[in-house]
Design an enzyme around this catalytic site. Structure first.
Site, short mmCIF file in Angstrom:
data_model
loop_
_atom_site.label_atom_id
_atom_site.label_comp_id
_atom_site.label_asym_id
_atom_site.label_seq_id
_atom_site.Cartn_x
_atom_site.Cartn_y
_atom_site.Cartn_z
CB CYS A 262 -12.40 -9.19 13.49
SG CYS A 262 -13.34 -7.52 13.20
CB CYS B 1 -12.05 -7.54 16.88
SG CYS B 1 -10.08 -7.28 15.43
CG ASP C 122 -1.83 1.09 1.68
OD1 ASP C 122 -2.74 1.26 -0.11
OD2 ASP C 122 -2.21 1.81 1.74
CB CYS D 36 -10.39 -3.17 14.77
SG CYS D 36 -12.19 -3.85 14.36
CB CYS E 20 -10.25 -4.90 11.43
SG CYS E 20 -9.11 -5.79 12.66
CD GLU F 191 -3.38 2.04 -3.40
OE1 GLU F 191 -4.16 1.52 -2.74
OE2 GLU F 191 -2.65 2.00 -2.41
CG ASP G 120 -0.43 3.78 5.68
OD1 ASP G 120 -0.75 4.07 4.96
OD2 ASP G 120 0.88 4.58 6.56
ZN LIG Z 1 -11.69 -6.84 14.19
#
Ligand SMILES: [Zn+2]
Length: 413
Positions: free
Chosen positions: A337, A356, A183, A353, A334, A267, A363
């Site tokens: 999760c 979680c 990224d 996140c 995330c 990307e 990055d």
């Molecule tokens: Zn998460």
């Protein structure tokens, strides 16, 4: 495989004058030919390369100044124009202005060109009409010359050879199961899914200071003055150093990424452009925030594109597969999760996140999402039939890809 080798020329003043003349003639031929093509198009007609080349050959008898340039160089200019018009459309082709365009011309006949090494640091090349030109031996040629392009960049002249090096892309990468997602970073230049943040300083603080001082000086100088020209060329020298450092950084990073990994997921730049608002940017406080932010992104995009090209180039030699994935939501998802929320960012640099509690460098988290999306695309069997890195296989289309993308929690556009 065809590859490019570029060397800085140590030309004599006469050779520089001659090259400048040839560049000027090529510019005039290009501009005249563009005008002619536009006039034809406006009448609903079309003029092709053969016709233009014939007319140029006839024009030589009336216009002596055309004779200074080798015929095949001018023919090459018309051929390049023909290609450009076919690829981009006649009205999108730029006029070559004497101020903006730096001279550049190509000798298409590689067999007329000889290269010799003179010592540890110097070599020489024999180019048609220019004769022997000394050049800085920065790397071996490594193959047969197909064509040579002479160009000026600021005060320096360069020659770029198109070389056939007889290498082939390996069927399998040396490390078959390795993969990485990358990224573009905000703090560092690049972030990888392994947690690496390769970076270097592209402009020193001293150079930045000098550049600002020159900008102020430029604002006070009258248009067209000799001193203004001096200031501009001083600014260009600083910029050039920055560009060189960026190229160097891209080449080295790309080499590392491609030699170590069989799969590189990046990307897709075009998709990123469409979804710009999805991602936070470094907005500078003060006036013209939007314009400045836009400019920052433009610069980031430029460096990013360069890195992408560099990876594609090295991948031809390592057998690395490059997968381009849509960039939307990679910074909001995330990597642990897969929950998506725009509030998943604690700050520009830190990802936290909300579901979680997973915390990571923002990055690196995005790079991990890109890797997951890239692996999902390859698992779909997209690349089973063609592994060519020249293609852009990763833009997911059709229902077949939906499960894969849902798997990594990246909503479709
Ligand atoms: Zn998460």
């Amino acid at each position: 495989m065809l590859t490019a080798r570029r060397y800085r020329l140590n030309r004599t003043p006469e050779q520089a004058d001659y090259a400048e003349t040839v560049g000027g003639i090529c510019r005039a031929v290009w501009n005249t030919a563009v005008e002619q093509r536009r006039a034809y198009r406006q009448r609903g007609a079309w003029i092709n390369y053969n016709e233009q080349a014939g007319q140029r050959a006839d024009a030589k008898t009336d216009h002596d100044w055309l004779k200074a340039a080798p015929s095949h160089v001018l023919q090459q200019t018309l051929m390049d124009l023909d290609r450009a018009c076919r690829d981009h459309g006649t009205f999108k082709i730029r006029w070559r202005s004497s101020r903006r365009w730096s001279p550049s011309f190509r000798f298409p006949a590689g067999q007329q060109i000889t290269m010799e090494r003179l010592g540890r640091k110097w070599g020489r090349a024999k180019l048609p009409k220019l004769g022997w030109v000394r050049l800085r031996w920065s790397r071996p040629l490594g193959g047969a010359v197909r064509s040579a392009t002479v160009s000026r960049d600021g005060r320096d002249w360069f020659v770029s050879f198109l070389v056939e090096d007889r290498a082939t892309t390996p069927e399998r990468h040396a490390a078959p199961n390795s993969a990485v997602g990358i990224d573009r970073g905000v703090a560092a230049a690049v972030a990888t899914s392994d947690g690496d943040l390769p970076d270097r300083e592209f402009r020193s603080s001293g150079e930045a200071k000098r550049y600002r001082r020159l900008q102020k000086k430029l604002a006070r100088q009258g248009t067209g003055s000799a001193n203004r020209k001096k200031t501009i060329s001083a600014m260009r020298r600083i910029k050039r150093r920055e560009i060189n450092r960026r190229s160097d950084f891209c080449a080295k990073t790309a080499h590392q990424l491609a030699t170590r990994n069989a799969l590189v997921a990046i990307e897709d730049l075009h998709i990123r452009n469409m979804t710009r608002t999805a991602r936070g940017t470094v907005a500078e406080p003060g006036r013209n925030v939007k314009q400045k932010a836009g400019l920052n992104r433009a610069i980031l995009d430029k460096g990013w594109h360069k890195l992408q090209l560099a990876v594609e180039n090295v991948a031809r030699y390592t057998g690395t597969t490059i997968v381009k994935v849509p960039a939307a939501y990679t910074s909001q998802t995330c990597s642990a999760c897969h929950s998506v929320s725009p509030n998943n960012r604690e700050s520009q640099a830190v990802f936290r996140c909300l579901t979680c509690g997973h915390t990571e460098h923002a990055d690196v988290n995005a790079a991990k999402n890109i890797l997951a999306a890239g692996q999902a695309v390859t698992a779909c069997g997209d690349l089973a039939t063609s592994r060519s890195v020249k293609q852009e296989p990763a833009r997911p289309q059709g229902p077949a890809h939906q499960p894969a993308l849902a798997l990594v929690g990246i909503p479709r556009l």
